[in-house]
Scaffold this active site. Structure first.
Site, PDB file in Angstrom:
ATOM      1  N   HIS A 119       6.599  -3.103   2.001  1.00  0.00           N
ATOM      2  CA  HIS A 119       6.111  -4.363   1.433  1.00  0.00           C
ATOM      3  C   HIS A 119       7.298  -5.309   1.366  1.00  0.00           C
ATOM      4  O   HIS A 119       8.143  -5.185   0.489  1.00  0.00           O
ATOM      5  CB  HIS A 119       5.509  -4.066   0.046  1.00  0.00           C
ATOM      6  CG  HIS A 119       5.042  -5.267  -0.698  1.00  0.00           C
ATOM      7  ND1 HIS A 119       4.722  -5.218  -2.041  1.00  0.00           N
ATOM      8  CD2 HIS A 119       4.818  -6.544  -0.320  1.00  0.00           C
ATOM      9  CE1 HIS A 119       4.339  -6.415  -2.445  1.00  0.00           C
ATOM     10  NE2 HIS A 119       4.396  -7.241  -1.421  1.00  0.00           N
ATOM     11  N   GLY A 176       5.972  -2.883 -13.800  1.00  0.00           N
ATOM     12  CA  GLY A 176       5.680  -2.965 -15.235  1.00  0.00           C
ATOM     13  C   GLY A 176       5.110  -4.290 -15.699  1.00  0.00           C
ATOM     14  O   GLY A 176       5.076  -4.563 -16.904  1.00  0.00           O
ATOM     15  N   SER A 186       4.857   3.930  -5.232  1.00  0.00           N
ATOM     16  CA  SER A 186       5.866   2.864  -5.296  1.00  0.00           C
ATOM     17  C   SER A 186       7.259   3.448  -5.571  1.00  0.00           C
ATOM     18  O   SER A 186       7.588   3.831  -6.699  1.00  0.00           O
ATOM     19  CB  SER A 186       5.503   1.875  -6.400  1.00  0.00           C
ATOM     20  OG  SER A 186       6.504   0.892  -6.485  1.00  0.00           O
ATOM     21  N   ASP A 199      -1.834  -3.817  -5.428  1.00  0.00           N
ATOM     22  CA  ASP A 199      -0.448  -3.542  -5.819  1.00  0.00           C
ATOM     23  C   ASP A 199      -0.149  -4.226  -7.151  1.00  0.00           C
ATOM     24  O   ASP A 199      -0.277  -5.445  -7.272  1.00  0.00           O
ATOM     25  CB  ASP A 199       0.480  -4.087  -4.717  1.00  0.00           C
ATOM     26  CG  ASP A 199       1.921  -3.654  -4.899  1.00  0.00           C
ATOM     27  OD1 ASP A 199       2.211  -2.880  -5.821  1.00  0.00           O
ATOM     28  OD2 ASP A 199       2.762  -4.116  -4.092  1.00  0.00           O
ATOM     29  N   GLY A 200       0.247  -3.413  -8.125  1.00  0.00           N
ATOM     30  CA  GLY A 200       0.657  -3.962  -9.415  1.00  0.00           C
ATOM     31  C   GLY A 200      -0.259  -3.548 -10.544  1.00  0.00           C
ATOM     32  O   GLY A 200      -1.464  -3.765 -10.481  1.00  0.00           O
ATOM     33  N   GLY A 221       2.550   3.047  -9.335  1.00  0.00           N
ATOM     34  CA  GLY A 221       3.897   2.709  -9.807  1.00  0.00           C
ATOM     35  C   GLY A 221       4.126   3.210 -11.212  1.00  0.00           C
ATOM     36  O   GLY A 221       3.714   4.324 -11.568  1.00  0.00           O
ATOM     37  N   SER A 222       4.751   2.353 -12.032  1.00  0.00           N
ATOM     38  CA  SER A 222       5.059   2.763 -13.398  1.00  0.00           C
ATOM     39  C   SER A 222       3.798   2.815 -14.260  1.00  0.00           C
ATOM     40  O   SER A 222       3.814   3.362 -15.350  1.00  0.00           O
ATOM     41  CB  SER A 222       6.071   1.788 -14.021  1.00  0.00           C
ATOM     42  OG  SER A 222       5.475   0.518 -14.211  1.00  0.00           O
ATOM     43  N   ASP A 243       9.169  -1.256  -1.600  1.00  0.00           N
ATOM     44  CA  ASP A 243       9.289  -2.681  -1.917  1.00  0.00           C
ATOM     45  C   ASP A 243      10.670  -3.171  -1.519  1.00  0.00           C
ATOM     46  O   ASP A 243      11.681  -2.680  -2.020  1.00  0.00           O
ATOM     47  CB  ASP A 243       9.089  -2.896  -3.425  1.00  0.00           C
ATOM     48  CG  ASP A 243       7.639  -2.732  -3.836  1.00  0.00           C
ATOM     49  OD1 ASP A 243       6.771  -3.399  -3.250  1.00  0.00           O
ATOM     50  OD2 ASP A 243       7.371  -1.935  -4.754  1.00  0.00           O
ATOM     51  N   HIS A 247       5.336   3.721  -0.703  1.00  0.00           N
ATOM     52  CA  HIS A 247       5.373   2.254  -0.734  1.00  0.00           C
ATOM     53  C   HIS A 247       6.815   1.817  -0.999  1.00  0.00           C
ATOM     54  O   HIS A 247       7.406   2.183  -2.018  1.00  0.00           O
ATOM     55  CB  HIS A 247       4.444   1.789  -1.860  1.00  0.00           C
ATOM     56  CG  HIS A 247       4.268   0.313  -1.978  1.00  0.00           C
ATOM     57  ND1 HIS A 247       3.309  -0.389  -1.271  1.00  0.00           N
ATOM     58  CD2 HIS A 247       4.910  -0.607  -2.748  1.00  0.00           C
ATOM     59  CE1 HIS A 247       3.372  -1.668  -1.597  1.00  0.00           C
ATOM     60  NE2 HIS A 247       4.337  -1.840  -2.493  1.00  0.00           N
ATOM     61  N   PHE A 250       8.571  -7.346  -9.831  1.00  0.00           N
ATOM     62  CA  PHE A 250       8.998  -6.353 -10.828  1.00  0.00           C
ATOM     63  C   PHE A 250       7.896  -5.329 -11.072  1.00  0.00           C
ATOM     64  O   PHE A 250       6.712  -5.664 -10.991  1.00  0.00           O
ATOM     65  CB  PHE A 250       9.343  -7.029 -12.163  1.00  0.00           C
ATOM     66  CG  PHE A 250      10.520  -7.962 -12.055  1.00  0.00           C
ATOM     67  CD1 PHE A 250      11.817  -7.484 -12.231  1.00  0.00           C
ATOM     68  CD2 PHE A 250      10.339  -9.304 -11.740  1.00  0.00           C
ATOM     69  CE1 PHE A 250      12.911  -8.331 -12.102  1.00  0.00           C
ATOM     70  CE2 PHE A 250      11.422 -10.166 -11.604  1.00  0.00           C
ATOM     71  CZ  PHE A 250      12.719  -9.681 -11.782  1.00  0.00           C
TER      72      PHE A 250
HETATM   73  C1  DX5 Z   1       5.469  -5.245  -7.673  1.00  0.00           C
HETATM   74  C2  DX5 Z   1       5.680  -4.067  -6.785  1.00  0.00           C
HETATM   75  C3  DX5 Z   1       4.887  -2.831  -7.110  1.00  0.00           C
HETATM   76  C4  DX5 Z   1       5.164  -2.198  -8.420  1.00  0.00           C
HETATM   77  C5  DX5 Z   1       3.928  -1.474  -8.875  1.00  0.00           C
HETATM   78  O1  DX5 Z   1       6.117  -6.391  -7.139  1.00  0.00           O
HETATM   79  O2  DX5 Z   1       5.296  -4.470  -5.465  1.00  0.00           O
HETATM   80  O3  DX5 Z   1       5.026  -1.877  -6.068  1.00  0.00           O
HETATM   81  O4  DX5 Z   1       6.229  -1.304  -8.389  1.00  0.00           O
HETATM   82  O5  DX5 Z   1       4.149  -0.733 -10.009  1.00  0.00           O
HETATM   83  P1  DX5 Z   1       3.620  -1.049 -11.497  1.00  0.00           P
HETATM   84  O6  DX5 Z   1       2.588  -0.011 -11.788  1.00  0.00           O
HETATM   85  O7  DX5 Z   1       4.831  -0.891 -12.334  1.00  0.00           O
HETATM   86  O8  DX5 Z   1       3.075  -2.441 -11.545  1.00  0.00           O
HETATM   87 ZN    ZN Z   2       4.731  -3.560  -3.516  1.00  0.00          ZN
END
Ligand code: DX5
Ligand code: ZN
Length: 223
Positions: A68, A147, A10, A178-179, A200-201, A37, A35, A145
């Site tokens: 995405h 996190g 991400s 995702d997430g 992601g995070s 966003d 990825h 978002f």
């Molecule tokens: C959420 C995003 C994700 C997000 C995933 O709307 O689509 O790509 O960055 O990362 P974390 O691990 O922070 O949920």
């Molecule tokens: Zn995403």
């Protein structure tokens, strides 16, 4: 036999200042996709990434992209994007009254079409789209978002989606999650039938580990 799980990194969680360094670390770690966003501040209450960002990324890597789109009426904007063979491009089922037409536009542009479902959108929404889909993105958080905490019922939804796809002869449709893909959640999501994991995070861009170490740990959870 199931293939090993794939990681889609991400990029909204990467360092904007040291983007090139992070991309090279992701390449070294063997991640499968980047990825991207894209958020318009209307479909979700946040603005994120853009064509300019994609251009910058393309200038330093040949890794395929996993776009995405969290934007309203994506059908009016597909032509904005630099879509290349091998990329996935997903739109949200909830973002347009012309889901099928938009998937066809993505395919015509040379991309692999995907649909993302927000947590409350039923799996059955996919019923009449299956022939046009290469990927389904099951959102484990409310989109917008990084996190955020996983919505617990999404684990069951991943299993339901895998069953739904397989029972319709779509074993090869990629099931992305995702997430909040932590190491722990990744194992559970993998057991529920996910194939592609957005790092992601929660599971890839971590304070405690460099990207390469985190990626190895995440791959261990999804093999
Ligand atoms: C959420 C995003 C994700 C997000 C995933 O709307 O689509 O790509 O960055 O990362 P974390 O691990 O922070 O949920
Ligand atoms: Zn995403």
């Amino acid at each position: 036999m199931k293939l090993r799980g794939k990681i889609s990194a991400s990029m909204m969680c990467a360092s904007l200042i040291d983007l090139k360094r992070d991309i090279h670390e992701l390449e070294k770690a063997g991640v499968d996709y980047l990825h991207i966003d894209i958020m318009d501040g209307v479909f979700v209450p946040n603005l994120m990434l853009s064509n300019t960002f994609i251009k910058a990324v393309r200038s330093v890597t040949d890794l395929p992209l996993d776009m995405h789109l969290m934007i309203v009426q994506p059908e009016n904007k597909i032509h904005w994007f630099d879509i290349r063979k091998g990329d996935y491009v997903s739109i949200h089922y909830e973002s347009t009254s012309n889901v099928l037409g938009t998937l066809q536009m993505i395919e015509e542009a040379g991309g692999n079409p995907g649909v993302a479902l927000s947590p409350a959108t039923p799996v059955e929404s996919l019923s009449y789209l299956l022939e046009n889909l290469k990927l389904v993105n099951i959102m484990a958080v409310n989109p917008g978002f990084a996190g955020r905490a996983m919505v617990p019922m999404t684990l069951k939804k991943i299993a339901d989606t895998r069953k739904f796809l397989d029972s319709h002869g779509r074993e090869n449709t990629v099931l992305e999650v995702d997430g909040n893909v932590t190491f722990e959640h990744a194992r559970l999501m993998r057991d529920a039938g996910a194939d592609m994991f957005v790092g992601g995070s929660s599971g890839l861009f971590l304070d405690e580990y460099p990207i390469g170490v985190a990626a190895k740990k995440l791959y261990d959870c999804i093999k």
